[in-house]
Design an enzyme around this catalytic site. Sequence first.
Site, PDB file in Angstrom:
ATOM      1  N   ASP A  67     117.148  30.561 146.988  1.00  0.00           N
ATOM      2  CA  ASP A  67     116.021  30.707 148.034  1.00  0.00           C
ATOM      3  C   ASP A  67     115.050  29.420 147.698  1.00  0.00           C
ATOM      4  O   ASP A  67     115.254  28.968 146.466  1.00  0.00           O
ATOM      5  CB  ASP A  67     115.596  32.049 148.044  1.00  0.00           C
ATOM      6  CG  ASP A  67     114.836  32.268 149.567  1.00  0.00           C
ATOM      7  OD1 ASP A  67     114.730  30.956 150.207  1.00  0.00           O
ATOM      8  OD2 ASP A  67     114.603  33.371 149.925  1.00  0.00           O
TER       9      ASP A  67
HETATM   10  C1  BGC Z   1     113.504  32.149 153.043  1.00  0.00           C
HETATM   11  C2  BGC Z   1     114.840  31.838 153.301  1.00  0.00           C
HETATM   12  C3  BGC Z   1     114.871  30.664 154.082  1.00  0.00           C
HETATM   13  C4  BGC Z   1     114.454  29.271 153.208  1.00  0.00           C
HETATM   14  C5  BGC Z   1     114.289  28.148 154.011  1.00  0.00           C
HETATM   15  C6  BGC Z   1     112.650  30.875 152.330  1.00  0.00           C
HETATM   16  O1  BGC Z   1     111.287  31.121 152.335  1.00  0.00           O
HETATM   17  O2  BGC Z   1     113.120  33.318 152.430  1.00  0.00           O
HETATM   18  O3  BGC Z   1     115.366  33.083 153.954  1.00  0.00           O
HETATM   19  O4  BGC Z   1     116.292  30.476 154.576  1.00  0.00           O
HETATM   20  O5  BGC Z   1     112.881  29.928 153.134  1.00  0.00           O
HETATM   21  O6  BGC Z   1     113.638  28.145 155.131  1.00  0.00           O
END
Ligand code: BGC
Length: 769
Positions: A264
């Site tokens: 993530d």
């Molecule tokens: C989220 C993810 C997301 C990523 C990119 C993160 O903060 O937890 O679900 O895909 O950001 O935007």
Amino acid sequence: MSVVVGAQNVPKLKADNIDVVIKAMSLQEKAALLVGLTRDDAYFGLPSSSESNNKTLVDGAAGETMNIDRFGIPVTVVADGPAGLRINPTRPGESKTYYCTGFPVATLLASTWNTSLVSEVGTAMGNEVHEYGVDVLLAPAMNIHRNPLCGRNFEYYSEDPVLAGNICAAMVNGVQSYGVGTSVKHFAGNNQETNRTGDDVRISQRALREIYLKGFEIVVKKAQPWTIMSSYNLINGTYTQESRGLLSAILRDEWGFKGLVMTDWTGKRNTAAQVHAGNDLMMPGKKEQVEDILAQVKEGKLSEADIDICVKRVLEYIVKTPRFKGYKFSNAPDLKAHAEITRNSAAEGMVLLKNENEALPLKTGQKNIALFGVTSYDFIAGGNGSGYVNKAYVIDLLQGLTNAGFGVNEQLKNLYKNYMDYQKSLNSFDKKDFWAFLNKSMVPEMVVDKKVIEAMAQSADMAVVTIGRNSGEGSDRKIDNDFNLSDNERSMISNICNSFHAVGKKVVVILNIGGVIETASWKMMPDAILLAWQAGQEGGNTVADVLKGTVNPSGKLPMTFPLNYMDHPSSLNFPSDLTTDMENTTSENNENLKKDVDYTNYSEDIWVGYRYFNTAGKSVSYPFGYGLSYTTFAYSGAKITPAADGFTATVTVKNTGKAAGKEIVELYISAPKGKLEKPANELKAFAKTKSLAPGESQTLTMNFSTYDIASFDETTSAWVTDAGQYSARFGASVEDIKASVPFSIKKEEVVKANNVLAPAPGLTFLKLK
Ligand code: BGC
């Protein structure tokens, strides 16, 4: 570090020469490939990164992977998210727009229990990903609804892993049918947002395997997603991104995952541990991470062999991408066709919770509906944060009703419009800062004077009241004024019901929500309740289709609606306004504040959702799997027959009512008494009929294997299917079993698994008996 530029015999990347390319790569190039491309940093001194000097390839995409020109390795693009592609709708200096379709949220899609429909939605999403030049959709999101307050539950499917896993697999298959990838997230245990990057999930191996990992296992085995996104949190003391047990032993060795794992959107952590664990790609990427990989190798803490494994997986991903294949995307997906798909799919996921005296469908095109609730006029299409989609429009309920030939009370409409215009003019509602992006504020519910309600009861034909809720990543919901109705909402519903019922007129409540709310204390008041969820950009039209009876609702609940918030055993260990001081999200020295924030004890063990309520015999407001229809169904001929590696269940469903409709059959298994305590009923398969005309029947077939009904015995680290007599229960909900058929397993079956991710000793877990 020197890189030989323009050397002879530099191989150009092809699908079948990955090992040759890896051999020719410098350590620095390998390290750079494992870290997402950051355009802000002056790039790592690699002379070949032409594309990386320019602007982001797709405006508003969440991230990109590194290019290395001398091998012909292009930048690839990844973008959110679960309810549709998230990119910027406009670009500087261009008049062309890049809107994407706002599809229904995941919770609604799970409520359809219809894998082919979900796969169709996925195909439409995949088409937008493909046509807007994106290589991987950062979705679907697969975490379990452990507790109703998780701020991202709308992005997730269910409290049950078999429903979540199968719906998710259908979504992955749909999206990937376009030759683009998915990233199934957040692997694993990201079940709360409070301190999501630092929370340690303390959990038994059994609950992890049976509840929190099971859905991912199903998706990997049924759909092979191109990528999986490891979560922010820790499990039993180790960041998931650094857990070789999770990312290699379970995900790859046991389940056979072939794709790549990306983090993530984390900053620098223990880079060596991440690479060694099998976390191939670090997103969104920081220069320090590349430097750290190089330093770790130098210090002997990270082997180049480990790096090569990850590099290989990144390259295997890259050669599959449209970007690598040179696909000329159109930037013109068929948004009109996708709007139709959205409208139709949303209708199948709306759940009719109550329909007294056939209040619905509305018999005639009523011309004077008193439309209450601010969200009636400002429908919530989907949640906030990275799950938000920049769509061209949202059909609210006012518009939907009008499109369907209904009319609303103009006076009341104007009252709401004026109030909302004023509230919006206070300008706090569309701030552009980061937190506003994560959690856009809503216009507070209007206080409607009793006199206005009484006047409406006299003049209008009926009342429709919408209750709205929204949430998003980065914070969890609250009990007061969120899970529970606010005092204002409660008195609004009760005043409307009293006044309208006094003159013999009906009240219908629409729930435009992304997660569970309390219903038990007020559900007796209105005539009908339609759980519309956050139904995407066509939401108002879909609700009108259902109210009118153009579509018969056929959704069923993918989670339990409890009587009270604290009825969920997880509520004892979830950050809420009751258990935690939410303002202090971390604490150095106050043990009480650390609980549920710095770490969360999953003391409820496997007793999540209906597994708890149904086994403990605890009353609920609406059970898992529940949902009404405008018609009725009868089940007959329920049968279980042995099949190759398990059993086949069949049952015939007949439409015994007056309207055409679809029925969902849920197959629960009840296991014999064995060594482990087991839920009274566990969902193992499900099926949905086609639209059955009155009097029409259909025989449904569901399969399950002996492995599917095994439980995880942590004393032996094995999946065990006990010998003995089982019962297969064909249910219209977990509490409405229509037929039970016994079957037996002659010999115990054992499938050994890795003994990984064990909790520290000393944790205690809930026992029901
Ligand atoms: C989220 C993810 C997301 C990523 C990119 C993160 O903060 O937890 O679900 O895909 O950001 O935007």
